[in-house]
Design an enzyme around this catalytic site. Structure first.
Site, PDB file in Angstrom:
ATOM      1  N   ASP A  80      -5.127  -8.436  -3.118  1.00 14.14           N
ATOM      2  CA  ASP A  80      -5.363  -8.170  -1.697  1.00 14.14           C
ATOM      3  C   ASP A  80      -6.646  -8.785  -1.149  1.00 14.14           C
ATOM      4  O   ASP A  80      -6.688  -9.974  -0.846  1.00 14.14           O
ATOM      5  CB  ASP A  80      -5.318  -6.642  -1.486  1.00 14.14           C
ATOM      6  CG  ASP A  80      -5.253  -6.234  -0.035  1.00 14.14           C
ATOM      7  OD1 ASP A  80      -5.242  -7.121   0.833  1.00 14.14           O
ATOM      8  OD2 ASP A  80      -5.218  -5.021   0.264  1.00 14.14           O
ATOM      9  N   HIS A 109       0.819  -1.218   0.000  1.00  9.79           N
ATOM     10  CA  HIS A 109       0.000   0.000   0.000  1.00  9.79           C
ATOM     11  C   HIS A 109       0.856   1.272   0.000  1.00  9.79           C
ATOM     12  O   HIS A 109       0.888   1.985  -0.982  1.00  9.79           O
ATOM     13  CB  HIS A 109      -1.023   0.049   1.152  1.00  9.79           C
ATOM     14  CG  HIS A 109      -1.899  -1.155   1.237  1.00  9.79           C
ATOM     15  ND1 HIS A 109      -2.678  -1.562   0.173  1.00  9.79           N
ATOM     16  CD2 HIS A 109      -2.119  -2.057   2.230  1.00  9.79           C
ATOM     17  CE1 HIS A 109      -3.345  -2.655   0.523  1.00  9.79           C
ATOM     18  NE2 HIS A 109      -3.017  -2.976   1.755  1.00  9.79           N
TER      19      HIS A 109
HETATM   20 ZN    ZN Z   1      -3.287  -6.807   2.815  1.00 11.88          ZN
END
Ligand code: ZN
Length: 453
Positions: free
Chosen positions: A322, A271
């Protein structure tokens, strides 16, 4: 006898090439690539443009079970943190068999979306009461087995998750299935080393986040000199995480990491959404990979990673699915670019000197993904895994199109169904858009959902 694939056109490291013969050994590694070749008898003939398969650098397999079920505005402040409560409720119930069934079907869908390997960021270790299974590696082995059954390459990242917040806070009840001490974590790594010492598998280190481990734990785990295992960590996904880290340490999460830990090319920072200019420069300079998951980051309302600034600094990136709200190389790369267009109110933001957005994004994510998984993949070249994606050469959108415009059509105007055939480690796992296990795996997935939700 080596096996061969003949591609009418293929994306090679040096560019697009015609009439390409790709030869690989019994372990699924490429031993020869020949351009301008004639198709020998016995070669598998591809029916469309051939690309290197994409590594998916971030997955939590079990979360596929709840994908699309948290899209109800029950709380005016809905965020990552309210989503996490729902995720914990699901986690409380899953059995090892269910986790394997969910992962098996997930990995099949991943292959059909153009991914040929996955980095599994695996933190669901223990039974519902928080006690380890008789075999503490049970859950990890279930995930490995699911990957083997689906035929996808895997870098297994058993996660060290020891605390419930910055400064070594006690974990919450919802986190008890994740928790390990440094000792039990290192034993888990040791137990899995042999399982992962086979072609198409790799074992890596993983820290859930700076909320979940202490500096001492990072240093102890990373203590092995000469260890070249990949290392992944969630970092700076949410503004609240930045605020909490500032309150705890006086530093932002990425800044804290770079100030305290020697970050290098083994690292993948997942991220890194909230990175300021100094953090962007530090990340790019360290050659670590930014692990971007645009559909999940959009779904969770995380914010936008400063991708344009990062690429201007020469940063490396890759993509991951994810939470699995999407299983599509197309969607991740399209959203990565569109996020920057929406933010900057301009077109064609992410590219290199060739100016071709799709060509740049695909190549950059191949290289970053291969680095993050720590495996020889991400390019059709000698020594790498024979991981190939064949697009549908009969699709009207691809008629009379060549070079990077093939990627432009697929990534900006196409869909998953343009993926016709997929090879992993020299084996065809998707043919004509279908996977051999998909019906049986779909039934088992549905049964797991019925029992778990
Ligand atoms: Zn994750």
């Amino acid at each position: 006898m080596p096996r061969t694939v003949f591609a009418p056109v293929a994306l090679l490291p040096e560019g697009w090439a015609e009439r390409v013969l790709i030869e690989f050994d019994r372990n699924g590694y490429v031993i020869k690539v020949e351009k301008g070749a004639s198709a020998p008898a016995g070669a598998d003939q591809c029916r469309g443009p051939v690309l290197p398969g994409m590594p998916n650098l971030h997955s939590h397999a079990f979360q596929r079970a709840m994908a699309g079920l948290a899209e109800v505005a029950l709380n005016p402040e809905d965020s990552f943190w309210t989503w996490r409560e729902l995720m914990y409720r699901l986690v409380g119930r899953l059995t090892p068999e269910q986790v394997e069934d969910i992962a098996h079907y997930l990995y099949i869908d991943m292959l059909k979306g153009g991914y040929t390997a996955v980095a599994e960021f695996h933190y669901l270790h223990h039974g519902p009461d928080g006690k380890p299974y008789a075999d503490p590696a049970e859950m990890s082995r279930r995930v490995l087995h699911a990957a083997e059954r689906a035929g996808i390459g895997i870098t297994l990242l058993p996660v060290l998750y020891a605390h419930g917040g910055f400064g070594g806070k006690t974990p919450s009840d919802g986190q008890k299935r994740f928790i390990n001490s440094t000792d039990s974590y290192l034993k888990l790594q040791e137990a899995l080393a042999r399982d992962c010492a086979v072609p198409g598998r790799r074992l890596g280190f993983c820290f859930h986040s700076l909320r979940a481990v202490t500096l001492e734990q990072i240093k102890t785990v990373m203590g092995g000199a000469g260890d070249d295992r990949p290392v992944h960590v969630h970092i700076a996904e949410q503004q609240k995480e930045v605020d909490d880290c500032l309150a705890w340490s006086g530093r932002r999460p990425i800044q804290w990491l770079y100030d305290n830990v020697g970050i290098d090319a083994r690292w993948c920072l997942i991220h890194a959404t909230h990175a300021d200019a100094g953090e962007v420069a530090a990340m790019a300079g360290s050659k670590a990979v930014a692990g971007l998951c645009p559909t999940t980051e959009a779904n969770l309302g995380d914010g936008l990673f400063p991708a344009l600034e990062f690429l201007q600094e020469g940063g490396r990136l890759g993509i991951g699915s994810d939470s699995h709200v999407s299983l599509s190389v197309v969607e991740e790369l399209r959203w990565l670019e569109y996020g920057q267009r929406l933010k900057h109110e301009r077109r064609n933001r992410l590219h290199d000197s060739n100016k071709h957005v799709a060509g740049y994004l695909y190549r950059a994510s191949l290289a970053g993904g291969a680095q993050a998984l720590g495996q020889k993949m991400g390019a059709i070249e000698v020594g790498n895994r024979a991981d190939l994606v064949v697009l549908d050469g009969q699709h009207p959108l691809l008629a009379h199109i060549s070079g990077d415009d093939i990627l432009g059509r697929w990534l900006f105007a196409g869909l998953n169904r343009m993926v016709k055939d997929v090879m992993v480690g020299g084996e065809w796992v998707v043919q004509d858009g279908r996977h051999g296990n998909e019906i049986e795996a779909g039934r088992a997935f549905a049964a797991a959902i019925e029992a778990a939700i």
